[in-house]
Motif scaffolding. Structure first.
Motif, short mmCIF file in Angstrom:
data_model
loop_
_atom_site.label_atom_id
_atom_site.label_comp_id
_atom_site.label_asym_id
_atom_site.label_seq_id
_atom_site.Cartn_x
_atom_site.Cartn_y
_atom_site.Cartn_z
N LEU A 94 3.65 -13.20 -3.64
CA LEU A 94 3.79 -11.71 -4.05
C LEU A 94 4.31 -11.48 -5.30
N GLU A 95 3.80 -10.41 -5.88
CA GLU A 95 4.58 -10.11 -7.45
C GLU A 95 5.19 -8.65 -7.10
N ILE A 96 6.50 -8.76 -7.43
CA ILE A 96 7.31 -7.60 -7.60
C ILE A 96 7.59 -6.91 -8.99
N ALA A 97 7.43 -5.90 -9.19
CA ALA A 97 7.87 -4.94 -10.49
C ALA A 97 9.01 -4.42 -10.19
N ARG A 126 0.77 -1.35 0.00
CA ARG A 126 -0.06 0.06 -0.02
C ARG A 126 0.98 1.10 0.19
N ASP A 127 1.95 1.23 0.57
CA ASP A 127 2.88 2.39 0.66
C ASP A 127 3.63 2.60 -0.27
N ARG A 128 3.57 1.78 -1.31
CA ARG A 128 4.35 1.71 -2.84
C ARG A 128 5.70 1.92 -2.46
N ASP A 131 3.61 -5.17 -6.23
CA ASP A 131 2.47 -4.75 -6.92
C ASP A 131 1.51 -5.60 -6.58
N VAL A 132 1.38 -6.85 -6.14
CA VAL A 132 0.33 -7.82 -5.85
C VAL A 132 0.66 -8.68 -4.52
N VAL A 133 -0.25 -8.71 -3.75
CA VAL A 133 0.13 -9.65 -2.66
C VAL A 133 -1.22 -10.61 -2.71
N GLY A 134 -0.83 -11.88 -3.15
CA GLY A 134 -2.02 -12.76 -3.18
C GLY A 134 -2.04 -13.42 -1.94
N LEU A 189 7.31 -13.41 -9.32
CA LEU A 189 6.27 -13.76 -8.45
C LEU A 189 7.21 -14.74 -7.51
N VAL A 190 6.85 -14.21 -6.37
CA VAL A 190 7.70 -15.04 -5.15
C VAL A 190 6.76 -15.80 -4.13
#
Length: 193
Positions: A160-163, A133-135, A153-156, A181-182
């Motif tokens: 998590l997915e990192i740009a 959320r804090d970007r 970018d995404v937390v499933g 994707l980690v």
């Protein structure tokens, strides 16, 4: 007759000593039984402890070391969730560590603390969503030591997915060099840069 009284006294003294000895043995047996029971209860209580409760008892400790693969993150233990710990390795430099990646812990004081209902529910995904959320620009390190720098970018539910982009660049489409994707089960740590 004086002789009979003296003999009776001697017999009574022997019986008194025998009873005193038996009472002492019984008392010693009671003490040993109590010590054995205390030891057994202590072993049972310790068997119920987990890493989370041990770490919770040490929140605020300043020299806790979490070994993740070939590095040790040492600092103040800021907070603990059921599957994560937050360690401030330098002032204002917290590192979120996935507990499954921890290979050892040093600097803990004895004891444990039962987690609250909220603490048991605030899992790794929730902690990572707060970072997302804090970007903030972060460094994500997996259990093998591979590091990615960028913005989450995404937390499933389990990943998590990192740009990926340079640490000194903002997360803009033109700056993104890749996406990773980690899965949580291979996540080592997340550090804000």
């Amino acid at each position: 007759m004086a002789r009979d009284v003296g003999a009776g006294e001697g017999v009574r003294m022997r019986w008194d000593r025998l009873f005193d000895d038996l009472e002492a043995q019984l008392a010693l047996g009671d003490v040993r039984e109590l010590e054995a029971e205390v030891a057994e209860r202590t072993r049972r209580e310790r068997a119920l402890l987990d890493v989370h409760t041990r770490l919770l008892a040490n929140v605020g400790a300043t020299h806790v070391g979490l070994r993740v693969r070939d590095r040790v993150l040492t600092g103040r233990l800021v907070d603990v969730g059921p599957d994560w710990a937050l360690v401030e390795t330098a002032p204002g430099r917290p590192v979120l560590v996935a507990l499954p990646a921890v290979r050892g812990v040093t600097g803990l004081a004895p004891g444990a603390r039962t987690p609250s209902v909220v603490a048991r529910r605030f899992r790794l995904g929730a902690a990572l969503r707060a970072v997302s959320r804090d970007r903030a620009v972060v460094e994500v390190v997996d259990v093998d030591g591979h590091a990615s720098t960028g913005t989450i970018d995404v937390v499933g539910s389990d990943h998590l997915e990192i740009a990926e982009h340079a640490a000194d660049e903002a997360r803009r489409a033109a700056n993104v060099t890749g996406r990773s994707l980690v899965p949580f089960w291979s996540l080592g740590s997340v550090r804000r840069l």
